[in-house]
Scaffold this motif. Structure first.
Motif, mmCIF file in Angstrom:
data_model
loop_
_atom_site.group_PDB
_atom_site.id
_atom_site.type_symbol
_atom_site.label_atom_id
_atom_site.label_comp_id
_atom_site.label_asym_id
_atom_site.label_seq_id
_atom_site.Cartn_x
_atom_site.Cartn_y
_atom_site.Cartn_z
ATOM 1 N N ASP A 20 0.848 -1.197 0.000
ATOM 2 C CA ASP A 20 0.000 0.000 0.000
ATOM 3 C C ASP A 20 0.882 1.245 0.000
ATOM 4 O O ASP A 20 1.791 1.366 0.825
ATOM 5 C CB ASP A 20 -0.904 0.047 1.238
ATOM 6 N N VAL A 29 -5.726 8.738 -1.817
ATOM 7 C CA VAL A 29 -5.735 7.468 -2.542
ATOM 8 C C VAL A 29 -4.671 6.556 -1.950
ATOM 9 O O VAL A 29 -3.552 6.992 -1.675
ATOM 10 C CB VAL A 29 -5.454 7.692 -4.052
ATOM 11 N N LYS A 32 -2.285 0.450 -4.771
ATOM 12 C CA LYS A 32 -1.886 -0.942 -4.589
ATOM 13 C C LYS A 32 -0.704 -1.224 -5.518
ATOM 14 O O LYS A 32 -0.873 -1.406 -6.718
ATOM 15 C CB LYS A 32 -3.046 -1.889 -4.892
ATOM 16 N N VAL A 131 -5.984 -4.669 -11.221
ATOM 17 C CA VAL A 131 -6.903 -4.272 -10.160
ATOM 18 C C VAL A 131 -8.249 -3.875 -10.748
ATOM 19 O O VAL A 131 -8.305 -3.132 -11.727
ATOM 20 C CB VAL A 131 -6.330 -3.079 -9.342
ATOM 21 N N ALA A 133 -11.163 -1.650 -9.796
ATOM 22 C CA ALA A 133 -11.555 -0.579 -8.871
ATOM 23 C C ALA A 133 -12.989 -0.178 -9.205
ATOM 24 O O ALA A 133 -13.923 -0.876 -8.836
ATOM 25 C CB ALA A 133 -10.568 0.578 -8.962
ATOM 26 N N THR A 134 -13.168 0.891 -9.953
ATOM 27 C CA THR A 134 -14.526 1.340 -10.296
ATOM 28 C C THR A 134 -15.088 0.624 -11.517
ATOM 29 O O THR A 134 -16.287 0.681 -11.762
ATOM 30 C CB THR A 134 -14.553 2.856 -10.556
ATOM 31 N N GLU A 160 -9.465 -7.356 -6.551
ATOM 32 C CA GLU A 160 -10.719 -6.605 -6.647
ATOM 33 C C GLU A 160 -10.886 -5.770 -5.388
ATOM 34 O O GLU A 160 -10.873 -6.300 -4.270
ATOM 35 C CB GLU A 160 -11.910 -7.547 -6.789
ATOM 36 N N LEU A 161 -11.049 -4.460 -5.580
ATOM 37 C CA LEU A 161 -11.322 -3.553 -4.469
ATOM 38 C C LEU A 161 -12.838 -3.391 -4.383
ATOM 39 O O LEU A 161 -13.415 -2.476 -4.973
ATOM 40 C CB LEU A 161 -10.625 -2.206 -4.705
ATOM 41 N N LEU A 164 -15.184 -0.193 -4.023
ATOM 42 C CA LEU A 164 -15.307 0.816 -5.082
ATOM 43 C C LEU A 164 -16.397 0.491 -6.102
ATOM 44 O O LEU A 164 -16.648 1.289 -7.013
ATOM 45 C CB LEU A 164 -13.963 1.025 -5.783
ATOM 46 N N GLY A 166 -16.803 -1.756 -8.602
ATOM 47 C CA GLY A 166 -16.552 -2.151 -9.981
ATOM 48 C C GLY A 166 -17.341 -3.358 -10.437
ATOM 49 O O GLY A 166 -17.810 -3.407 -11.577
#
Length: 185
Positions: A20, A29, A32, A131, A133-134, A160-161, A164, A166
């Motif tokens: 991080d 922000v 990653k 990643v 995200a959105t 996968e975050l 957010l 996505g």
């Protein structure tokens, strides 16, 4: 849509190699950083094996990698699964005729492109990125794959975050194709 979570051992290995970086690229922000994972041959090969297995599971015939970190993951996964690799790049970076797709960013818009002749009509394409995200870039890439005449076999990401959103954004764009995250947080 599915989530293919890695085994506990693989998940722990991968997460231990993702750093991080607070306030990058802008304040607030948490970036990653996967470069420690890429530098570790055991972790990197384990990740490539997991992604190649998803290529085979979804009967992909080609693999798309999204610029830029998606290239680093998708190309070796495609090679390991004995498939072709197709880059989806930022606008103006590919030679020849391309299809372009705009998408929204937090502070404006961007555009990605794929070469018009990248796929055969019977190709099944797995889109790989680092990643989720959105979901904006992945959503745009799915539109490009279809405009270029191929079928979407699915989307696979290292990380996968979930907070957010996505996955929710991609639900319609996937049209029933799977979304696999090796690690979801």
């Amino acid at each position: 849509m599915t989530t293919t979570e890695a085994s506990a051992e693989l998940r722990e290995l991968l997460l231990s190699r993702i750093r991080d970086v607070p306030d990058y690229p802008q304040p607030g922000v948490v970036f990653k950083d996967i470069t420690p994972l890429l530098a570790d041959p055991v972790a990197f090969n384990a990740l490539v094996d997991a992604l190649a297995a998803l290529c085979r599971r979804h009967a992909a015939t080609k693999v798309v990698g999204l610029e830029a970190r998606g290239f680093i993951l998708a190309a070796p996964a495609a090679a390991r699964a004995h498939l072709g690799f197709v880059p989806v790049r930022k606008a103006g970076k590919l030679p020849g005729e391309t299809f372009g797709q705009s998408y929204d960013l937090e502070y404006g818009t961007a555009e990605i492109e794929v070469q018009k002749d990248a796929f055969a009509p019977n190709d099944r394409v797995l889109v790989i990125d680092d990643v989720l995200a959105t979901g904006g870039t992945a959503e745009a890439s799915l539109a490009l794959v279809r405009r270029a005449g191929a079928t979407v076999a699915g989307v696979a990401v290292l990380l996968e975050l979930g907070f957010l959103g996505g996955r929710d954004r991609l639900e319609r764009a996937l049209s029933g194709a799977p979304l696999d995250a090796i690690v979801a947080i």
